[in-house]
Each structure stands twice: as C-alpha cells, then as structure tokens.
Design an enzyme around this catalytic site. Structure first.
Site, PDB file in Angstrom:
ATOM      1  N   LYS A 171       1.261 -12.022  -9.473  1.00 13.18           N
ATOM      2  CA  LYS A 171       2.151 -12.504  -8.421  1.00 13.18           C
ATOM      3  C   LYS A 171       2.075 -11.569  -7.213  1.00 13.18           C
ATOM      4  CE  LYS A 171       6.716 -12.700  -6.652  1.00 13.18           C
ATOM      5  NZ  LYS A 171       6.153 -12.249  -5.346  1.00 13.18           N
ATOM      6  N   GLU A 246       5.527   1.754  -9.372  1.00 11.86           N
ATOM      7  CA  GLU A 246       5.269   2.594  -8.194  1.00 11.86           C
ATOM      8  C   GLU A 246       6.241   2.143  -7.127  1.00 11.86           C
ATOM      9  OE1 GLU A 246       3.665   5.199  -7.713  1.00 11.86           O
ATOM     10  OE2 GLU A 246       2.493   5.182  -9.566  1.00 11.86           O
ATOM     11  N   CYS A 280       3.824   3.755   1.111  1.00 11.26           N
ATOM     12  CA  CYS A 280       4.751   4.570   0.326  1.00 11.26           C
ATOM     13  C   CYS A 280       4.306   6.019   0.327  1.00 11.26           C
ATOM     14  CB  CYS A 280       4.908   4.013  -1.081  1.00 11.26           C
ATOM     15  SG  CYS A 280       3.371   3.895  -1.951  1.00 11.26           S
ATOM     16  N   GLU A 379      14.085   5.831   2.240  1.00  7.22           N
ATOM     17  CA  GLU A 379      12.785   5.367   2.723  1.00  7.22           C
ATOM     18  C   GLU A 379      12.996   4.291   3.794  1.00  7.22           C
ATOM     19  OE1 GLU A 379      10.140   2.986   0.138  1.00  7.22           O
ATOM     20  OE2 GLU A 379       8.571   4.387   0.749  1.00  7.22           O
TER      21      GLU A 379
HETATM   22  C1  UN1 Z   1      -2.751   5.210   0.360  1.00  6.00           C
HETATM   23  O1  UN1 Z   1      -1.952   5.916   0.980  1.00  6.00           O
HETATM   24  O2  UN1 Z   1      -3.971   5.301   0.526  1.00  6.00           O
HETATM   25  O3  UN1 Z   1       2.272   1.166  -1.416  1.00  6.00           O
HETATM   26  C2  UN1 Z   1      -2.342   4.235  -0.647  1.00  6.00           C
HETATM   27  C3  UN1 Z   1       1.695   2.176  -1.027  1.00  6.00           C
HETATM   28  C4  UN1 Z   1       0.873   2.916  -2.024  1.00  6.00           C
HETATM   29  C5  UN1 Z   1      -0.555   2.963  -1.682  1.00  6.00           C
HETATM   30  C6  UN1 Z   1      -0.876   4.035  -0.714  1.00  6.00           C
HETATM   31  N1  UN1 Z   1       1.039   2.327  -3.321  1.00  6.00           N
HETATM   32  O4  UN1 Z   1       1.806   2.547   0.114  1.00  6.00           O
END
Ligand code: UN1
Length: 477
Positions: A171, A246, A280, A379
């Site tokens: 998804k 994550e 992130c 964030e």
């Molecule tokens: C990166 O910084 O190369 O959602 C990858 C995000 C992370 C991936 C970052 N899971 O920003």
C-alpha cells in the site's frame, strides 16, 4: 485519462479512480489511480497467502532474474520515472532521477542477495548430532510506504521481501500512487507469478486499516508518521505479527568552532532544505558553538539566498514545492509557533507564488532557538531549520541527544577527537561526520533509535533480519 488499476491476484482491477495532482502545478492532473476497498485488500491478502508456498520455495535463479530484470528496466527508464516522481512528489528532477537510480540499485543488490542465501552448519553439544541454522521466508508481508520517497522506499521494502521468498501486499501513500504503480507493473511484467505481489492503492483509513486488521499478514513493514506507526505496532501485537517501523526524526547537526565553514554550510543547506526538508533524515536542529556561530549563520543565510524555489521540473530549481496543502499548513503553523516562542526569523518564512499555482515555501531559518521550543522538539517535515547556540562540544552533544528521536545525527568538525567521540556517544542510529544527515547508501543498514524506529534495520544484508525467520534443525547422524 488512463485509469491506473490495482494489481490483485495477478489481474489489474478497479474502476473508481482518484486524481493524482502535481504540487508544482495544481492545475495538472498526472493520472487517475484506482482505490482499493477493504474487500479488495482481503482478496489481495488471500491471493498472497495462496501464492506463498510456491514462491517461498522458488529457485533462487528465478528470484534473481526477476529482481535483475526489474533493476535493468528502472535504470533504462530513469529519466521518465524520475519525471513522474518529480511531478507527483515535487522534489527536483535531478533529485527524482537520483532516487530512481537508487531504486534500480536496490533491486540489483537484492538480485545478488538471492544468490547468496546461506545458513550455518555446526555440531550439537551432544555427540553424533548436527545442527543446521537456516533462514526461511516469513509469509505474507504488508508494506506501507510514505509519500516522500515514492520509489526508493517501496524498492527497499519490496526487493528484500521478494528476494527472501515472501509474498507481498503493498500500500503506497495516497499522494504518490504513480511510482508505486510503475514499479509494480515492471515487477509483474518481469515474471512474478500471480499473487506474489499485490498493489492496493487508496486511503490509510480503508486500505491500511484492512491490512492491520488481517490475521493473515505475517509481517508489516511501515515508514511514515509516529502516530500511524503506533497503530501499526498495537494492531501487530494483537495478531502476534512481526513489525518494523521507521518514523520521525529531529536530527541534529553540530557545527564546532574548528569546522570547515564551507563543509558545514553545504551539509546544513543540503540536509535542512533539499528535497524541501521532507526527509525523516533532514537536519532541523543546527547546534552551533559560540566561536563560529555568527560566521556560520551569515554564510548559511547567504547560501539560502541563492537557492531557487520553483517548479520541480524546471532546470535550475534547487527546492521544489511542499507536497500538498495540508503539509504546507503544518509548515506555516510551525513557522508561527517558532516566532511566538521567541526564535528569531533569520531567513524566509513566507509562502511564495510562481508561474503555476503550487505549494511554494521559502527555505526558513530560525536563530536564537532553544532546544526546549516546540520547533526544536517536534518534527516539522518541511524546509525549516533552527540554529541553537551552545558553548562547547560537551553542551552540543548533550543538546543533540536531548530529543525523543534518534534517526541520524551529524557533526561538522576538523577534530578527530570530537568526531570520534561523537560517533561513539550520539544516540542516533546513523552518524555523519562532515556530511549531511540525509542521503544514505543503499547497501548498508538504515534505521534509528528511540521514537524514530522500531525493529531490525532496513537495507543491505541486515534486511534479512526482518524478512526472514530463523530455523534451527537437529539431525542424529
Ligand atoms: C535518505 O535520507 O537518503 O523517509 C533517505 C525518509 C527516510 C529515507 C531517507 N526513510 O526520509
């Protein structure tokens, strides 16, 4: 306009399509994308369950060939897929092509890993008994991905899932069905048997929820917000299912007096503002020691002045639009919060208009921020960063670690002593020395600590930990 359908049990299905809008030009509809119902999700999960016994025992050469073919097609179509990505997500064309190449590299890496499956053989502590330790596929894996990396994150979850013999219900985020549909189409044509990979586009409240409620998903891997991550965790515990999360970050970048100013400014500008700050792994807390503070702020401000915010497809654009109206409202709310909390607006802060209607926001820099302000703790997920002034390295380290999150952390310094100490004492999963906190390699582990992540690492050979389950077999000789 063509309707892009869901892939369920090897068939393209679905009639009701939702418009996929370009954030650089909201008059532009990229395509229509079908939305799955809860029943569709259940059918997809049943198909994946049915396909599992054969796929989990499929030959490694078959898996290798499909993943390799997928990589080759992604690479061959990198310009076209990069354009689609830039149009639906809003990152610049070079960033989008770069991300597409990364997806191709990930499929290539796991094509190789399929040929390197291995276990261990060792003697039992009892005589005449042998022990074998092997890794087996987990079962049907649910994959839920965010909008900010529309091709790389699906790639780094789907490629290992298939490599290790799992079947998948995928998804993608509602805002970016285009890249998701494109890679599923590529994998399907590369020869995946029916039901091995299913695509269910649509709303989290319908599609995501039906996945969480299913007793037949053996594992869920999720990247997205902390709030949704907690719901994935709670529902997964209920079903005794493996899960990997994550989530957010509030990543610090320390700049010490002895830093190379150019290196520090490049790293801060890149990780704070590129990809519109929508990573992130972005640095949103720039923790700067007294001796270099004013020079650093002046140089970063000069750099921000040179960054062009415009249509993602235009040559020369450094920062594309914010992804949608809702995210833009979040960003501007946080800018107001920062001002009210007493941080000083050193650059940006305003939305801007361009030739076409889109969600354009200036890169925004606060100074004189404290680590207790909401703009330093929560964030934002936009092109907004704050400078926090500190006395010395010891205070910088304490401030860097004083956060609920722990994804990545950076330091700009020419001191081996401080770099080494920081690598050892940072409470983040990934540490960068004289480099941006964002922008990671595809062949090494990715993940964080504290509220940022849960479960084993993604990417590289560490991905096997999540996508396999270990079996220990004993045999009397
Ligand atoms: C990166 O910084 O190369 O959602 C990858 C995000 C992370 C991936 C970052 N899971 O920003």
């Amino acid at each position: 306009m063509t309707l892009h359908q869901n892939l369920i049990a090897g068939e393209w299905v679905g009639s009701n399509g939702v418009e996929n809008i370009n954030p650089s030009n909201t008059n532009e509809v990229i395509g229509l994308y079908a939305t799955a119902s809860a029943d569709d999700v259940r059918t997809a999960i049943a198909a994946a369950k049915q396909a599992f016994p054969a796929w989990s025992r499929s030959g490694i050469l078959e898996r290798h060939a499909i993943l390799k073919k997928t990589s080759d097609e992604i690479m061959a179509r990198k310009e076209e897929l990069g354009r689609l990505l830039a149009r639906e997500e809003g990152k610049t064309l070079p960033e989008a092509i770069g991300e597409t190449i990364r997806a191709g590299q990930i499929f290539d890496f796991f094509a190789g890993e399929a040929l390197r499956l291995a276990g261990e053989v060792l003697p039992s502590v009892r005589p005449n008994i042998g022990v074998e330790i092997t890794r087996e596929a987990v079962g049907v894996v649910g994959i839920i991905t965010p909008w900010n990396f529309p091709i790389a994150i699906p790639a780094w979850k789907i490629a290992p899932a298939l490599c290790y013999g799992n079947t998948v219900v995928f998804k993608p985020a509602e805002l970016v069905p285009g890249c998701a549909h494109a890679i599923v189409d590529i994998l399907h044509r590369a020869g995946l048997p029916k039901g091995v990979l299913n695509l269910v586009m649509g709303k989290g409240s319908v599609v995501g929820q039906a996945m969480l409620d299913s007793a037949d998903l053996a594992a869920i891997t999720f990247t997205g917000s902390t709030g949704t991550g907690k719901r994935v965790a709670a529902a997964s515990i209920e079903h005794n299912r493996k899960f990997q999360l994550e989530m957010g970050g509030k990543n610090p970048m320390i700049v010490l007096d002895d830093a190379d100013l150019t290196v520090a400014v490049e790293a801060a500008a890149n990780s704070g503002f590129f990809s519109t700050g929508q990573r992130c792994t972005a640095s949103s807390r720039l923790i700067v020691t007294e001796g270099i503070h004013d020079k650093f702020v002046a140089a970063l401000t000069e750099k921000l002045k040179t960054l062009v915010v415009d249509d993602a497809l235009k040559a020369g654009t450094h920062i594309g639009p914010v992804v949608d109206e809702r995210q833009l409202a979040t960003d501007t709310d946080y800018i107001d919060i920062g001002k009210k909390e007493g941080a000083k607006l050193a650059f940006g802060g305003d939305t801007i208009t361009r030739e076409n209607p889109g969600f354009y926001l200036q890169p925004t820099l606060f100074t004189e921020a404290t680590n207790q302000m909401r703009i330093s703790r929560e964030e934002i997920f936009g092109p907004v960063a704050s400078v926090i002034r500190v006395k010395d390295y010891e205070e910088a380290l304490a401030v860097a670690n004083d956060t609920p999150f722990g994804l990545s952390a950076g330091i700009a310094t020419t001191s081996l002593k401080h770099a080494t100490h920081f690598k050892r004492n940072s409470e983040a999963g990934m540490v960068m020395v004289n480099l941006p906190t964002a922008g990671v390699d595809f062949h090494v582990p990715f993940g964080g600590r504290k509220a940022s992540s849960f479960g084993s690492r993604e990417q590289g050979k560490y991905a096997a930990e999540f996508f396999t389950t270990v079996k220990t077999a004993y045999t009397l000789a």
